[in-house]
Design an enzyme around this catalytic site. Sequence first.
Site, PDB file in Angstrom:
ATOM      1  N   LYS A   1       6.373   5.062  10.305  1.00  0.00           N
ATOM      2  CA  LYS A   1       7.253   3.966  11.294  1.00  0.00           C
ATOM      3  C   LYS A   1       6.954   4.498  12.752  1.00  0.00           C
ATOM      4  CE  LYS A   1      11.259   0.461  11.251  1.00  0.00           C
ATOM      5  NZ  LYS A   1      12.333   0.158  10.386  1.00  0.00           N
TER       6      LYS A   1
HETATM    7  O1  G3P Z   1      15.029  -1.512  10.723  1.00  0.00           O
HETATM    8  C1  G3P Z   1      14.921  -2.269  11.971  1.00  0.00           C
HETATM    9  C2  G3P Z   1      15.804  -3.437  11.554  1.00  0.00           C
HETATM   10  O2  G3P Z   1      16.023  -4.440  10.671  1.00  0.00           O
HETATM   11  C3  G3P Z   1      17.138  -2.966  12.604  1.00  0.00           C
HETATM   12  O3  G3P Z   1      18.090  -4.316  12.213  1.00  0.00           O
HETATM   13  O4  G3P Z   1      20.002  -5.629  12.803  1.00  0.00           O
HETATM   14  O5  G3P Z   1      19.780  -2.705  13.976  1.00  0.00           O
HETATM   15  O6  G3P Z   1      18.915  -5.131  14.819  1.00  0.00           O
HETATM   16  P1  G3P Z   1      19.476  -4.788  13.231  1.00  0.00           P
END
Ligand code: G3P
Length: 219
Positions: free
Chosen positions: A84
């Site tokens: 990633k």
């Molecule tokens: O892993 C990346 C993403 O899914 C993070 O989500 O909820 O932290 O905006 P969030």
Amino acid sequence: MKLFVDTGDTEEVRRASDWGVLDGVTTNPSLIAKSGKGFRETVLQICELVPGGDISAEVVATDYDTMLKEAIEIASWHPQIVVKVPLIEPGVQLVRTLSDRGIRTNVTLVFSVSQALLAAKAGATYISNFVGRVDDISDDGMDAVAATVDMVHQYGFDSQVLVASVRHPLHVVQSVACGAHVATMPLKIMEMLFKHPLTDIGLQRFLDDWNKAGLKIFG
Ligand code: G3P
């Protein structure tokens, strides 16, 4: 559409994996830090819990040379790992290098079609388009997802559009409607996908009728 769980918690991965519908796992530095365990051991345990699944593990450097070293190290841990990489200038450069070497990538922190175009042109395996964080600032995060899916199809890019930062089941439904390739979500959102009140009511009625009639399957 592939379903990934977004977590660094191996117990959550185990639970999602048991359902038999899990295609992979995404992690990020925040989720790994929250797990309270080492990065390598966590990612390797996740690989074992989801045989054949794509497991995203993120680099943390922000300069090209160090990012490349980290990416090669992370990719060497297990063949299921997808590296990633954040959508910054050295990140796009890194994705091109890794793509040329046959190392799969997941470009993260993508919020716009212009960013997605760069990721696709660099040869990203997955483009992680965040929706919840855009909704949080009073915009519609799914707009960029829909436009990116169209772009990938229109130009024949190999990249898959991965909807990330999913906050509720409607985001999953909208991902399907857009034709996104993947949605990644916390376990609690995946659990919500099962729920429908008519399912609970209907099941209760079936069981009540069955029991009242004194029927049996065995014996
Ligand atoms: O892993 C990346 C993403 O899914 C993070 O989500 O909820 O932290 O905006 P969030």
